[in-house]
Enzyme design. Structure first.
Site, PDB file in Angstrom:
ATOM      1  N   GLU A 146       0.838  -1.207   0.000  1.00  0.00           N
ATOM      2  CA  GLU A 146       0.000   0.000   0.000  1.00  0.00           C
ATOM      3  C   GLU A 146       0.869   1.253   0.000  1.00  0.00           C
ATOM      4  OE1 GLU A 146      -2.871  -0.380  -0.870  1.00  0.00           O
ATOM      5  OE2 GLU A 146      -3.042  -2.510  -0.422  1.00  0.00           O
TER       6      GLU A 146
ATOM      7  N   HIS B 149       3.483   6.375  -5.269  1.00  0.00           N
ATOM      8  CA  HIS B 149       3.089   6.712  -6.637  1.00  0.00           C
ATOM      9  C   HIS B 149       2.202   7.965  -6.614  1.00  0.00           C
ATOM     10  CE1 HIS B 149       1.772   4.729 -10.730  1.00  0.00           C
ATOM     11  NE2 HIS B 149       2.625   5.697 -10.894  1.00  0.00           N
TER      12      HIS B 149
HETATM   13 ZN   LIG Z   1      -2.545  -2.718  -4.853  1.00  0.00          ZN
END
Ligand SMILES: [Zn+2]
Length: 683
Positions: free
Chosen positions: A474, A480
């Site tokens: 996660e 990201h």
């Molecule tokens: Zn994922």
């Protein structure tokens, strides 16, 4: 409703004031914001001067960002501190959003305005990310039915609205069915084999309900230890039966929260939607926005992996069966036996269990170790903040800084399972990085949500190694989102990244949970502080690929089921769910589940979430992530230069370019399947 209450939900300049949001504010606030946005769209379009990025796209984007920031805490709280009032308000808004989405998506004036910018001379001068925003928007307009006749557009809107409601009902049924079943154990002998932590958690669950004994529930942290460790076969069978029949026509609560009709209705509506837009089925519609290009490409990809994995999966299954025969004289493995005997054989072979490892991963060590890993890899510093408003006392809040101590973004960390919190783990965005109309930069904020075992008494939470991996996973999504250098919200962070590429950074980061140098940072025994001993690590590595082919074919079964179900759907054939599932299992699975199994009735990823005809994305992205990690295997797992290259080619770029182009930037070539099979120990 007094004035302060009116304000709290509209306070979208700073971080959300979760604790002050009242359910009764939600529908009026969302209704008003959508009304304002619609008015702004009409006003912005009513001009004679040519449309530009600044006078058109960014202005409307800001209005949508405002709506998004208003909605984000509501939808988040509905997932993590749900109650009837909140759920009701939340669900009422879904129809409003669907209607607004249709209004925007089918607004011919908006479409023409985007088109005019795309066709103007200024287009060539725009930044890559801005061009991508415009091209994606034009694609989405087409997918939203811009070219449809009026009557078809109306039908399109109805379908979208119905789907949003059905998917939400699906999810609610799963949650209600999960809460509806529990079993109170009064004789501790019945829990024989369960790890201490699971027994203590069951005892605490009973106490919370003012009961004596041990309460087993269908929440995952309760279910998993029973199915994995309980010696009592009939207990395993009972819990398995309840779990695998949730929200269905089978099992202890048969028919009560049944998703059967919802599944059929969802499939029929998705198919109709695809046909309306000139696709031959919903899988084609799904691929229009993905990295993969054709249904055949996806089916071939999954089938090849299945063919390579199945022979080894059969061997692995037979070894478990032989061990069960030897241990308990079992002649046949039932579905509720597989996890148990797999774990027994794993311990027999590797003398290692999740429970042996838990003491080495206390929460503070795992979390600070994760931060140390990303510091070495990407030069990030993470600092905790105590000055924030929250939806629950367990939540923590952090800021991320780069090497120059520039603040990049922030995240909420909500680690423990509790009642009224949706199961699983996920990252979601609270707000996105974007350049505001006034020129300021809005920094990204993420929600990182897990469902780990809560600390018992005053001991720290001890994570299983799987939970540590989930945390890294996660966090990879979070990076990201938060490390984006993009300023246009539609392609900033994970926005605009196709589903089948979005798991690249998350699965990529998991790799560090298996590396000795990284484990030295993330492990530390809860009592002695000792890092994970080399001999344990060796066993872990040996155990790492234990039954990996079995796990591979199981994921491929889910992926193929999802994809083929949507690809082959024929309205005239009635309900096809069970027949497709049976067919896929005959080809891929090595364990046939019992007749009553209705796993699909709680398969929220595809019936309530965005993974419809897209569950294959996990495997697709695993190929990408394994391949990308192979560069670190070659050059050193903390090679800062390669870290910077990954940061710049993948993480900072978000959805601003095609994922295949970004991947090739980093790797210098197209992805290969080899690294994944090698990492899984499959020949
Ligand atoms: Zn994922």
């Amino acid at each position: 409703m007094n004035n302060t209450e009116k304000l709290s939900i509209n306070q979208t300049d700073g971080l959300p004031l979760f604790s002050q949001i009242l359910p009764e504010q939600i529908v009026p606030a969302v209704t008003q914001a959508i009304k304002n946005n619609k008015a702004l769209i009409e006003k912005t379009l009513a001009t004679d001067i040519p449309f530009t990025w600044d006078n058109f796209i960014n202005v409307l984007d800001e209005a949508d960002d405002h709506l998004g920031k208003l909605w984000s805490p509501v939808s988040h709280m509905n997932a993590v501190v749900s109650n009837d009032q909140l759920r009701e308000a939340h669900d009422a808004c879904l129809a409003l959003f669907a209607e607004y989405g249709t209004f925007v998506g089918q607004h011919k004036g908006l479409y023409q305005a985007y088109l005019s910018i795309a066709e103007s001379e200024q287009f060539a001068c725009l930044k890559t990310e801005q061009k991508k925003v415009i091209n994606d928007a034009l694609r989405d307009f087409k997918l939203a039915g811009i070219a449809l006749t009026e009557s078809k557009q109306k039908r399109y809107g109805e379908i979208k609205q119905q789907l949003a409601l059905l998917q939400s009902q699906f999810s609610n049924n799963v949650m209600d069915a999960t809460l509806a079943w529990s079993k109170l154990i009064t004789d501790i002998n019945e829990l024989d084999g369960l790890p201490e932590s699971a027994v203590a958690a069951a005892e605490q669950a009973a106490q919370e309900k003012q009961k004596q004994g041990y309460l087993l529930t269908l929440e995952f942290p309760s279910y998993l230890p029973v199915i994995t460790y309980a010696k009592n076969r009939s207990l395993r069978e009972e819990v398995y039966t309840a779990f695998s029949t949730r929200a269905s026509d089978q099992g202890p609560n048969a028919g009560e929260f049944d998703n059967s009709d919802i599944i059929d209705e969802v499939l029929a509506l998705r198919h109709e939607l695809a046909l309306l837009l000139d696709f031959s089925d919903f899988s084609e519609y799904s691929l229009a926005t993905k990295m993969a290009e054709t249904p055949d490409q996806v089916i071939t990809f999954l089938t090849e992996l299945a063919e390579k994995s199945r022979p080894q999966a059969l061997q692995e299954r037979d070894q478990v069966l032989a061990f069960a025969k030897q241990m308990d004289n079992l002649d046949e493995l039932q579905a509720w036996d597989l996890s148990y005997y797999s774990e027994q054989l794993k311990q027999h072979r590797y003398a290692i269990s999740d429970e042996t490892l838990r003491p080495y991963f206390p929460e503070n060590k795992a979390v600070s170790g994760l931060f140390a890993v990303v510091k070495r890899l990407f030069g990030l510093t993470i600092k905790e903040s105590f000055d924030f408003d929250s939806w629950h006392e367990d939540v923590r809040f952090f800021h991320i800084y780069d090497q120059q101590q520039t603040h990049l973004g922030s995240f909420y960390l909500d680690l423990y399972a509790r009642a009224h919190k949706r199961g699983g783990a996920w990252m979601n965005d609270c707000r996105v990085r974007r350049r505001l109309v006034n020129g300021e930069l809005q920094l990204p904020v993420a929600y990182l949500t897990c469902n780990f075992t809560k600390p018992v008494g005053d001991k720290p939470a001890l994570f299983s190694h799987d939970e540590v991996i989930t945390l890294f996973h996660e966090f990879g999504h979070g990076l990201h989102h938060m490390l984006s250098k993009i300023e246009s919200s539609a392609v900033s962070g994970i926005n605009g990244v196709p589903w089948d590429a979005v798991e690249l950074p998350s699965q990529f980061l998991e790799n560090w949970c298996w590396e000795p140098q990284a484990l030295a940072l993330i492990s530390g025994h809860v009592e002695s502080g000792e890092t994970l001993p080399a001999e344990l690590l060796e066993k872990m590595l040996a155990a790492k690929n234990y039954n990996s082919a079995l796990m591979m074919v199981r994921q491929l079964e889910f992926s193929l089921f999802d994809f083929v179900l949507h690809h082959q759907y024929k309205p005239e054939n009635g309900s096809q769910v069970q027949s497709v599932l049976t067919d896929i299992r005959a080809k891929v699975a090595v364990i046939t589940p019992p007749e009553f199994n209705r796993f699909q009735h709680s398969f929220s990823h595809i019936f309530a979430g965005g993974y419809a005809a897209g569950y294959y994305s996990y495997k697709w992205a695993e190929v990408l992530s394994a391949d990308a990690f192979s560069r670190f295997e070659e050059l050193g797992i903390f090679n800062a230069e390669t870290g910077q290259e990954f940061l710049q080619a993948i993480l900072e770029k978000g959805g601003s370019e095609e994922p295949m182009a970004l991947f090739k930037d980093f790797m210098g070539r197209e992805p290969k399947i080899d690294a994944l099979l090698r990492h899984c120990g499959i020949e």
